[in-house]
Each structure stands twice: as structure tokens, then as C-alpha cells.
Design a protein around this motif. Structure first.
Motif, PDB file in Angstrom:
ATOM      1  N   GLN A 183       1.146  -1.820   5.763  1.00 25.08           N
ATOM      2  CA  GLN A 183       0.796  -0.299   5.261  1.00 25.08           C
ATOM      3  C   GLN A 183       1.079  -0.072   3.675  1.00 25.08           C
ATOM      4  OE1 GLN A 183       3.465   3.150   6.107  1.00 25.08           O
ATOM      5  NE2 GLN A 183       1.713   4.069   6.883  1.00 25.08           N
ATOM      6  N   ALA A 186      -1.874  -1.230   1.850  1.00 25.12           N
ATOM      7  CA  ALA A 186      -3.120  -0.360   2.188  1.00 25.12           C
ATOM      8  C   ALA A 186      -2.810   0.853   1.363  1.00 25.12           C
ATOM      9  CB  ALA A 186      -3.215  -0.114   3.749  1.00 25.12           C
ATOM     10  N   GLN A 190      -5.499   1.941  -1.718  1.00 23.02           N
ATOM     11  CA  GLN A 190      -6.131   3.196  -1.563  1.00 23.02           C
ATOM     12  C   GLN A 190      -6.103   3.783  -2.778  1.00 23.02           C
ATOM     13  OE1 GLN A 190      -4.862   5.579   1.762  1.00 23.02           O
ATOM     14  NE2 GLN A 190      -5.359   7.386   0.712  1.00 23.02           N
ATOM     15  N   ASP A 210      -4.528  -7.796   6.000  1.00 19.61           N
ATOM     16  CA  ASP A 210      -3.850  -7.138   4.688  1.00 19.61           C
ATOM     17  C   ASP A 210      -4.717  -6.811   3.573  1.00 19.61           C
ATOM     18  OD1 ASP A 210      -1.534  -6.410   6.596  1.00 19.61           O
ATOM     19  OD2 ASP A 210      -0.616  -8.305   5.991  1.00 19.61           O
ATOM     20  N   VAL A 214      -8.372  -4.673   3.581  1.00 24.97           N
ATOM     21  CA  VAL A 214      -8.156  -3.312   3.135  1.00 24.97           C
ATOM     22  C   VAL A 214      -8.881  -3.205   1.753  1.00 24.97           C
ATOM     23  CG1 VAL A 214      -6.605  -1.640   2.212  1.00 24.97           C
ATOM     24  CG2 VAL A 214      -5.918  -3.050   4.253  1.00 24.97           C
TER      25      VAL A 214
END
Length: 474
Positions: A183, A186, A190, A210, A214
């Protein structure tokens, strides 16, 4: 239940279950039984079914009930019926989905798969003490919604620990708690994509999940930078025209090299000249067996490097605890992305881990596990020297895996496949490369295997290699 035989010598037995106490009407129950037999392959395509009168008499229901069931199945395409002829099966069985991942796994045996921390050694009693302390002392307001960065207690505990153990230059206000590395990376990608990043450089080889997945999903170009014995080749990075680079500088994954001081300085200089971001994945640096671990790059340039850490290798991946040490100009955007993703990580887990850290339990756990993992690594290397001396281990004495290069007469895919046939799971390096390269290699994860299992696994691999070589000589 009625057991019905068709009046055709080529038809198969037909099983129909009727429960008069059930809520479903009888015609639906009959249709469901026949439909299930077709889907399971018990009633094959073209099979003739008994006349409706025969089924009705055997089940003790009216013929109209069976007619309605047949008509429903004809409408759905399971049956076909012609005037004056038999009713026949018009559909085949539902195919069983193939689990492609299972094709790479042996039915049983030893698994050298990477990433399997020995969770049986998780310090449950110590964790329980911390959890009890948290539940009795945590302020009530901590159980409400918090901001995306996490609880202040864990920020403080992590910065104290990482500055002491990993040589970071961390401040509590620069910490963002996330659900593991997956996470964290990610969220970071982002944010970088939203800020205009277009190209992400990664080590080649590097993990195929991962960051790479992503980044591609976010529309970024992913560029592989070749890796040498000591890690990423900085000369190639200079030519990459990338906006960010993901590195494992303290223990390159999977080859095990350690990025030199001059190379680290070169990478930081490159990033600062370009306004790029260095993403440091510090996944298992606490496990170094022949000397003290190399400090984190983040300590050299905290305004340029985003440090990614996790409890997955030190404690257990199931905790889903990770953290980012981010430059000040990225923290708010990452925290906002975290809130949007899940409203924040579980508070009790964060507070428990903070207490666990401040009590020194992580240090104690690492002191217990380092000699255990070192013995397993030593057993692996000894078995390879004895049974497969031409498989050459590379990298430093660290982490929870070893990579060996294969001699040029051995095809990596053939060795992996032969090992699977012998009941042994081992991964090749090639699946983690972005571009073809030689030589082939194998990745041996040893963290959750006993020394005996490791030795037996190498024996099995030696038999598989002999089989491959025998096939070559034919």
C-alpha cells in the motif's frame, strides 16, 4: 429421493432430489437436480432423459410439475426437445477454472519460495502484553477517526528506532503509516503521478509486483536499470530520463548486492539535479550476519529519499504494518491519499506496535532470529557446495534468501520445471527481469525451512539437475 433410469440404452443414471418441506416449488427442485447433473458432467451432452410420465410416477408428483421443469431447462438451453422425440441434454459441463499459479507449485514437498518469514517464531506473548497495555491505557479519542498519517505514538517510536538502528534522519511529522509496503508504494506512486511523474526507473531484476504493477496501472512508463554485483548501475540511471527510481540499496533484491557509498552519492546527486525522487525499499536490512547493516540512504538526503519500511520480514507479513518516511513536500498528499484509500490503518495495531517498539521487543526478537536464519543460510550454502558446487551463490550474508547463478549448460526454466516434478518449488531469476539476460539463476528462500528440510531440498534439486543434464546428453 428418486433414482431414475432413462428408457434409452445409451443414457446415464439420473438423480433427482425432491424435498416437500422445502420452500422451493417442486418443479424448481427437479430442474435444479437435472441442471446440477449437467454442470457436473454426470449427464453428458446428447443424453436422452426419461419421459415426463416416468419421472412423475417415480417421484409421486403430477406430470405437469415435471413438464414445467423440463420447459424451464429447455428455455435455459440445458435441454432440447422435439415433438415425438426424446428430450436430450443440450449443454456440456461447466469447465473447471485453471489456477495458473498452481501450475508452478509442486503437489507436495519442500518450498524454497521467497518471502516466507518464519511466522511460527512470532513473539505472541510479548505482543499480547503490548496489546493489553494499549487497551487499558489508550486515550478514548484514539478510537475515533484519525488523520491519514497514523497515531503520534507510533510516529515517535518508529523515528527513535529507525534513527538508532537504520541511520535514518527521520522526524515524527514525516511518518505516514500504511498497510505494508504494497500500500505504501501504491500511495506514493499515485501522488507522484498526480504531480506529473511519467517515468519510473526500477532495478532489473526487481520484484514483479507492487511498484511495477502499480506504476503501469497509473500510466507511468517503467524502465529497467541493469544491476551489477553491488546493485544498480548508476551510469545507466543517468540515461533513464526518469522522475523517480525504486532501489533496494542495502540488500538488492534478489541478487543481494550492497550499493557502495560512491554509488549512493551518485544516485542522490542525480535525483537532486533532476528534481526526482529516490524510493528506498529497506525490506530486510536488519538481518545482516557477518557485520553491521549498512545505514539507510534516507539519512543522507531526507528531502530527496522516501524511505519504505515494513514489519513483514522482521515480525510477520500478516500484521500489515508499514511506514513511509517522506520529504515534507510529499507528506500531506500521501496522507490524503491514505485517507481516501481506507480512512487510516487500524489504531489498536498501531498503538500495540508502538508499545512493542518502545519496550525493546523488536530488538529482542531480532537478536533471537538472526542466529536462527544464519544457521539456515549456512546449511543452504553447505548443501549447495556439497551437492551442486557449480551453482554459484552471490550477494552478501544477509536477508532471508540466496541467489545462485546457473552454469551456462543449464536452462533455468528446465531446472525449475524438473524440480517441480520432483516435488520441489524453487523460483528462477528470469521471471523478475524486465529484459532478457544471462546467466539464469535460482532464488532460495530459507527463512521458514528447517536445516534438515533445506538439506533435503538441495538433494532433490541435485536429482532434478541431473535429470536435466541427462536429457541434454541424449
Amino acid at each position: 429421493m428418486g433414482r431414475i433410469r432413462t428408457n434409452s440404452s445409451t443414457a446415464e443414471d439420473l438423480l433427482i432430489v425432491v424435498d416437500r418441506s422445502a420452500a422451493d416449488p417442486l418443479h424448481r427442485q427437479i430442474a435444479a437436480s437435472i441442471r446440477g447433473g449437467i454442470r457436473a458432467g454426470r449427464l453428458r451432452l446428447g443424453t436422452s432423459l426419461p419421459p415426463t410420465r416416468t419421472i412423475a410416477a417415480d417421484l409421486g408428483v403430477s406430470r405437469g410439475v415435471v413438464v414445467e421443469a423440463y420447459q424451464q431447462l429447455v428455455a435455459e438451453g440445458y435441454l432440447t426437445s422435439q415433438a415425438g422425440g426424446y428430450t436430450r441434454v443440450a449443454a456440456g459441463p461447466v469447465p473447471t477454472p485453471v489456477d495458473r499459479r498452481a501450475e508452478d507449485r509442486p503437489a507436495a514437498g519442500i518450498d524454497f519460495g521467497y518471502g516466507r518469514t518464519d511466522v511460527s517464531s512470532f513473539p505472541r506473548a510479548a505482543w499480547l502484553r503490548s496489546a493489553r497495555a494499549v487497551l487499558t491505557t489508550a486515550p478514548n479519542e484514539h478510537f475515533a477517526y484519525l488523520d491519514g498519517r497514523g497515531v503520534p505514538e507510533l510516529h515517535a517510536a518508529l523515528t527513535d528506532y529507525l534513527n538508532r538502528v537504520r541511520g535514518t534522519s527521520a522526524r515524527p511529522e514525516n511518518v505516514v503509516i500504511c498497510n505494508g509496503y504494497g500500500q505504501g508504494i501504491a500511495l506514493l506512486i499515485q501522488v507522484l503521478a498526480a504531480r506529473g511523474a511519467r517515468r519510473l526507473a526500477v532495478e532489473d531484476p526487481s520484484p514483479d509486483d507492487d511498484a511495477r504493477l502499480v506504476a503501469a496501472a497509473a500510466g507511468l512508463d517503467v524502465i529497467g536499470i541493469p544491476v551489477g554485483p553491488d546493485g544498480i548501475l548508476v551510469e545507466a540511471l543517468e540515461q533513464a530520463d526518469a522522475d523517480a527510481v525504486v532501489l533496494t540499496p542495502s540488500h538488492q533484491w534478489p541478487t543481494g548486492g550492497v550499493l557502495s557509498a560512491s554509488a549512493r552519492a551518485h544516485v542522490i546527486d542525480w535525483a537532486q539535479r533532476r528534481g526526482a525522487v529516490v524510493i528506498e525499499d529497506d525490506y530486510d536490512a536488519e538481518y545482516r550476519y557477518d557485520r553491521s547493516p549498512i545505514g539507510a540512504m534516507q539519512g543522507l538526503a531526507p528531502d530527496t529519499v522516501v524511505y519504505c519500511g515494513t514489519a513483514s520480514k522482521t515480525l510477520a507479513p500478516g500484521l500489515r504494518l508499514g511506514w513511509l518516511l517522506a520529504p515534507a513536500h510529499l507528506v500531506d498528499d500521501i496522507a490524503a491519499a491514505k485517507v481516501l484509500a481506507d480512512r487510516g490503518s487500524p489504531v489498536i495495531d498501531q498503538l500495540t506496535f508502538a508499545d512493542f517498539l518502545t519496550r525493546g521487543e523488536v530488538d529482542r526478537h531480532l537478536r533471537r532470529m538472526r542466529p536462527v536464519y544464519r544457521r539456515r543460510r549456512d546449511a543452504l550454502l553447505a548443501a549447495l557446495r556439497t551437492r551442486l558446487p557449480d551453482l554459484k551463490p552471490v550477494g552478501v550474508a544477509a536477508g532471508q534468501h540466496v541467489v545462485t547463478w546457473l552454469p551456462r549448460d543449464l536452462d533455468e526454466a528446465a531446472v525449475v520445471a524438473a524440480a517441480a516434478r520432483h516435488g520441489l518449488a524453487v523460483q528462477g531469476v528470469s521471471r523478475y527481469r524486465l529484459s532478457p539476460a544471462e546467466p539464469g539463476g535460482l532464488i532460495f528462500g530459507y527463512a521458514n525451512l528447517s536445516e534438515r528440510a533445506i538439506t533435503e531440498g538441495v538433494d532433490v534439486l541435485a536429482d532434478a539437475v541431473a535429470e536435466v543434464r541427462a536429457h541434454i546428453c541424449r
